[in-house]
Write a protein that holds these residues in place. Structure first.
Motif, short mmCIF file in Angstrom:
data_model
loop_
_atom_site.label_atom_id
_atom_site.label_comp_id
_atom_site.label_asym_id
_atom_site.label_seq_id
_atom_site.Cartn_x
_atom_site.Cartn_y
_atom_site.Cartn_z
N THR A 58 8.53 -2.77 -7.09
CA THR A 58 8.52 -3.12 -5.69
C THR A 58 9.60 -2.35 -4.94
O THR A 58 10.15 -1.38 -5.45
N TYR A 59 9.92 -2.78 -3.72
CA TYR A 59 10.91 -2.12 -2.88
C TYR A 59 12.09 -3.06 -2.67
O TYR A 59 12.02 -4.27 -2.90
N ASP A 60 13.20 -2.49 -2.19
CA ASP A 60 14.39 -3.29 -1.90
C ASP A 60 14.48 -3.72 -0.45
O ASP A 60 14.90 -4.84 -0.15
N GLY A 71 14.18 2.91 -2.45
CA GLY A 71 13.55 1.60 -2.36
C GLY A 71 13.35 1.09 -0.96
O GLY A 71 13.23 -0.12 -0.75
N HIS A 72 13.29 1.99 0.04
CA HIS A 72 13.08 1.59 1.42
C HIS A 72 11.64 1.90 1.84
O HIS A 72 11.17 3.02 1.64
N VAL A 73 10.97 0.94 2.45
CA VAL A 73 9.62 1.15 2.98
C VAL A 73 9.56 0.61 4.40
O VAL A 73 10.39 -0.20 4.81
N GLN A 150 12.16 -8.17 -7.59
CA GLN A 150 13.09 -7.22 -7.00
C GLN A 150 12.80 -5.85 -7.60
O GLN A 150 12.22 -5.76 -8.69
N ARG A 151 13.23 -4.80 -6.93
CA ARG A 151 12.99 -3.46 -7.42
C ARG A 151 13.73 -3.22 -8.73
O ARG A 151 14.91 -3.52 -8.86
#
Length: 380
Positions: A58-60, A71-73, A150-151
């Motif tokens: 996943t992403y943070d 980890g940024h979207v 969590q990432r």
């Protein structure tokens, strides 16, 4: 050196394919995974029949600008990735289902696990250094999905999957590397079984050590990577030639392993597999011993930080040790057909590739803005 021709387990029984995937600009499309599966079918068919563990990382953070490696979207990227995970699971269940029997919802078992990690970073000081993961497994154990809350990052994703692996070998597969040439998986496994890396001082290890000492050259083979464009002619590249210890190890151990196998008619077949020592633990697709991976790379929970890559951390530690001559403890090799002139992998550039339609649409827009003739249409 010729390997024996005794009856052996099929690759499908020995290997688990570990696929790591994460947010990409092409989501919710599964085109990246589809290209990987297609390359398996064409260039290494047993991989599509092995057990599979898919880590859907996943992403943070959700922010205005995507920084996928960090980890940024964006909000749109987060929504598309949620759809992508649904699509990816559907695709993998279809690709890895037993012939003629698609998986259904009643075939799935859901549990939770934890991924512990090490970190000296102040940002993680208030955390318990563990990520909760939702795990979904088919009842027959062939397919497992890991969805962390969590990432994880690539390194922790691989470690988490390895700890769920029941086969002696793993094929590590990032979501944006495709095979472009045939891989002799069965022969590579036979070589690895005959040339195991030693660990500890058990009676079995001592016996194996005596056998190895009786051979003129029988170095351990515990990890085999496959050449991408930047690894062509690796044995004579600056990565090797600038370091006396690495030059010497290459001259001593680079070889064609000869593998003897039985034919369907009861005869024997002789083939050769070219390998050269590799002096970095790469993240790109590779075949490795499960126990060697866990003991050598992930020797404890502090071995890898959350969000870290193996190649950027443990990989460089390994290279530093190899430069001093300590290569056998890592036992890393590169598949080396045609003296390193034969490409095996193609990078699909998952962090920038937006999918076939989006890429073509961007190309057409560029042509329009620059006054170029547009004679193609975006496919439906």
């Amino acid at each position: 050196m010729t390997m024996g021709s005794t009856a052996r387990q099929a690759p499908e029984e020995l290997v688990t394919v570990i696929i790591t995937t994460s947010p990409t600009p092409s989501a919710p499309s599964t085109e990246l995974l589809e290209q990987i599966a297609a390359s398996f079918r064409v260039h290494c068919a047993p991989l599509i029949h092995c057990r599979a563990i898919v880590v859907l990382d996943t992403y943070d953070h959700i922010s205005t600008k995507p920084r996928l490696k960090k980890g940024h979207v964006t909000p749109d990227g987060a929504a598309k990735y949620a759809d992508y995970k649904v699509n990816a699971k559907r695709l993998i269940l279809k690709e890895y289902s037993p012939a003629g029997r698609p998986y259904g919802n009643t075939d799935l078992i859901k549990t939770q696990e934890k991924a512990e990690f090490g970190s000296g970073a102040a940002a993680y000081a208030s955390q318990d250094n563990a990520v909760v993961m939702n795990v979904t497994t088919t009842k027959d154990g062939r397919v497992t999905f890991v969805e962390p809350l969590q990432r994880l990052g690539f390194g922790l994703a691989v470690r988490s999957a390895l700890r769920m692996t029941v086969t002696p070998y793993v094929w590590i597969q990032q979501h944006d590397w495709a095979l472009v040439t045939d891989i002799p998986l069965g022969s590579l496994l036979q070589i690895m079984q005959e040339n195991k890396a030693l660990a500890g001082t058990t009676a079995e290890a001592k016996e194996m050590n005596n056998e190895i000492l009786s051979e003129a050259i029988r170095p351990p083979v515990a990890y085999v990577c496959f050449p991408s464009i930047r690894m062509m002619e690796y044995a004579t590249s600056d990565h090797v030639m600038l370091y006396p210890a690495l030059r010497g190890l290459t001259q001593l151990h680079k070889q064609n392993f000869t593998v003897q196998s039985e034919t369907e008619e009861g005869g024997s077949n002789i083939s050769t597999v070219p390998l050269t020592p590799l002096f970095l633990w790469h993240d790109k697709p590779h075949l490795a011993s499960t126990s060697h991976y866990l003991n050598q790379v992930f020797y404890s929970r502090i071995a890898i930080q959350r969000g870290a890559f193996i190649e950027d951390t443990v990989g460089h530690l390994a290279r530093d040790e190899m430069k001093k001559g300590s290569w056998k403890k890592w036992a890393c090799w590169l598949y080396y057909p045609d003296e390193g002139k034969h490409l095996c992998l193609r990078h699909l550039k998952g962090r920038t590739w937006r999918g076939v339609e989006a890429e073509l649409a961007a190309k057409l827009e560029y042509m329009r803005l620059n006054g170029l003739d547009v004679n193609v249409q975006v496919p439906n």
